[in-house]
Enzyme design. Structure first.
Site, short mmCIF file in Angstrom:
data_model
loop_
_atom_site.label_atom_id
_atom_site.label_comp_id
_atom_site.label_asym_id
_atom_site.label_seq_id
_atom_site.Cartn_x
_atom_site.Cartn_y
_atom_site.Cartn_z
N ASN A 1 -0.87 -0.23 -11.40
CA ASN A 1 -1.59 -0.16 -10.36
C ASN A 1 -2.33 -1.33 -10.16
OD1 ASN A 1 -3.87 1.40 -8.64
ND2 ASN A 1 -4.90 0.41 -10.40
N TYR B 1 -0.59 -11.54 0.13
CA TYR B 1 -0.57 -10.14 -0.39
C TYR B 1 0.83 -9.26 0.05
CZ TYR B 1 -2.45 -5.52 -1.12
OH TYR B 1 -2.82 -4.21 -1.61
P1 NAD Z 1 -9.73 -2.33 -6.65
O1 NAD Z 1 -9.93 -3.71 -6.34
O2 NAD Z 1 -10.92 -1.47 -6.65
O3 NAD Z 1 -9.30 -2.21 -8.42
C1 NAD Z 1 -8.15 -3.04 -8.79
C2 NAD Z 1 -8.25 -3.00 -10.34
O4 NAD Z 1 -7.48 -3.84 -10.93
C3 NAD Z 1 -9.72 -3.72 -10.77
O5 NAD Z 1 -10.56 -2.68 -11.85
C4 NAD Z 1 -9.46 -5.07 -11.39
O6 NAD Z 1 -10.36 -5.56 -12.49
C5 NAD Z 1 -8.00 -4.54 -11.67
N1 NAD Z 1 -7.51 -5.97 -12.25
C6 NAD Z 1 -7.14 -7.03 -11.47
N2 NAD Z 1 -6.39 -7.98 -11.83
C7 NAD Z 1 -6.05 -7.45 -12.94
C8 NAD Z 1 -5.22 -8.18 -14.31
N3 NAD Z 1 -4.74 -9.49 -14.07
N4 NAD Z 1 -5.27 -7.27 -15.39
C9 NAD Z 1 -5.60 -6.03 -15.49
N5 NAD Z 1 -6.40 -5.57 -14.55
C10 NAD Z 1 -6.69 -6.27 -13.27
O7 NAD Z 1 -8.37 -2.18 -6.00
P2 NAD Z 1 -7.92 -0.58 -5.38
O8 NAD Z 1 -8.06 -0.64 -3.81
O9 NAD Z 1 -8.12 0.55 -6.63
O10 NAD Z 1 -6.28 -1.07 -5.52
C11 NAD Z 1 -5.29 -0.71 -6.59
C12 NAD Z 1 -3.93 -0.91 -6.18
O11 NAD Z 1 -3.52 -0.38 -4.90
C13 NAD Z 1 -3.64 -2.55 -5.97
O12 NAD Z 1 -2.21 -2.73 -6.64
C14 NAD Z 1 -3.88 -2.77 -4.60
O13 NAD Z 1 -3.19 -3.76 -4.02
C15 NAD Z 1 -3.19 -1.45 -4.11
N6 NAD Z 1 -3.51 -1.00 -2.72
C16 NAD Z 1 -4.69 -0.84 -2.50
C17 NAD Z 1 -5.08 -0.46 -1.07
C18 NAD Z 1 -6.38 -0.10 -0.52
O14 NAD Z 1 -6.71 0.09 0.56
N7 NAD Z 1 -7.65 -0.05 -1.48
C19 NAD Z 1 -4.05 -0.13 -0.37
C20 NAD Z 1 -2.74 -0.32 -0.59
C21 NAD Z 1 -2.30 -0.66 -1.90
#
Ligand code: NAD
Length: 269
Positions: free
Chosen positions: A111, A174
């Site tokens: 994730n 991205y």
């Molecule tokens: P977020 O930024 O709230 O959380 C991401 C988490 O990943 C954070 O806790 C961060 O510390 C951790 N992280 C970052 N780099 C890291 C690393 N090198 N090693 C370990 N942990 C790491 O993001 P979110 O919105 O919860 O997104 C989660 C996933 O879903 C991501 O892959 C994101 O690209 C994807 N996503 C999010 C959305 C959205 O609208 N929020 C939409 C599509 C996809």
């Protein structure tokens, strides 16, 4: 009115949904946002979860809060451990630890991710490298380490995005990483299917987490975003958790190599 009583009585139509109790999972990026929701949500289904994140302080707060809201009554667990997903050795240690601690590994959720936004002419080498290291290499390392430890089959879930299919200005790097995750999911499903490992991806649209907070800070950005979502609202992490629970459960026993959109229809909006 159609009589469905014959169908209801058929044992072959009994759904396997969603018995997850006793399974063991690793969720990356579990400190906040969707990862935190997935980790707590799986634990509430009776799963033993190792939640990992690079931000250990936030992770430990999240674990504490999850326990305060009553995980123990569900017989699952949620423990937080530091890990940088772009480090193959960090990831391998976590996978081995899950098996050492619980005797098995059933579910791995790739994730963790980052979301830089820069127009193409200003994208530098550092941004390209770092985003691919976390969003793509991290998924690759996670899948490899999980497959090595999943001795009796299992499920791998990768986080793609609607951005894999629908591009927007400022998101070239991205979007490319998420398109790679979508594609990698198919290769992994082909190569790991023989080991009884299913591999699927989720492609969320606009989900309300810290990653999307910037939308609230730019006047008009929220209305613009909402205008592209046919269901007319932004998504919550629980919307994505519900799809994840389906994909990791035996209800999805014959589903592999798929990327499931959870986007309120926005891929077509
Ligand atoms: P977020 O930024 O709230 O959380 C991401 C988490 O990943 C954070 O806790 C961060 O510390 C951790 N992280 C970052 N780099 C890291 C690393 N090198 N090693 C370990 N942990 C790491 O993001 P979110 O919105 O919860 O997104 C989660 C996933 O879903 C991501 O892959 C994101 O690209 C994807 N996503 C999010 C959305 C959205 O609208 N929020 C939409 C599509 C996809």
């Amino acid at each position: 009115m159609t009589d469905h009583s014959d169908l209801q009585g058929s044992p072959s139509c009994t759904p396997h949904y969603p018995e997850l109790s006793g399974r063991v999972a690793v969720v990356t990026g579990a400190a906040r946002g969707m990862g935190a929701c997935f980790a707590a949500g799986l634990a509430r289904q009776g799963v033993h979860v190792l939640g990992v994140d690079i931000d250990e302080a936030t992770l430990q707060n999240t674990v504490r809060e999850a326990h305060q809201t009553g995980l123990s009554t569900h017989h699952g667990s949620f423990e937080g451990l530091p890990c940088d997903v772009s480090s193959r050795s960090d990831i391998q240690k976590i996978a081995a630890l899950a098996v050492q601690q619980f005797g098995r590994l059933d579910i791995w959720v790739n994730n963790a991710g980052i979301f830089p936004q820069t127009d193409v002419p200003s994208v530098d080498t550092k941004q390209i490298t770092q985003t691919f290291q976390i969003n793509v290499n991290g998924v690759f390392f996670g899948a490899q380490a999980a497959a090595e430890q999943m001795k009796h089959g299992g499920v791998i879930i990768n986080m793609a995005s609607v951005a894999a299919f629908r591009v927007r200005r400022g998101r070239a790097v991205y979007s490319a990483t998420k398109a790679a995750v979508h594609n990698l999911t198919q290769s992994l499903a082909v190569e790991l299917g023989g080991q009884g490992i299913r591999v699927n991806a989720l492609a969320p649209g606009f989900i309300d987490t810290e990653m999307t907070n910037w939308v609230r800070e730019i006047p008009g950005a929220m209305d613009k975003a909402l205008s592209t979502i046919p269901l007319g609202r932004i998504g919550e992490p629980t919307d994505v958790l519900n799809a994840l629970l389906f994909l990791v459960s035996d209800a999805a026993a014959y589903v592999s190599g798929q990327t499931l959109g959870v986007d309120g229809g926005s891929r077509h909006g």
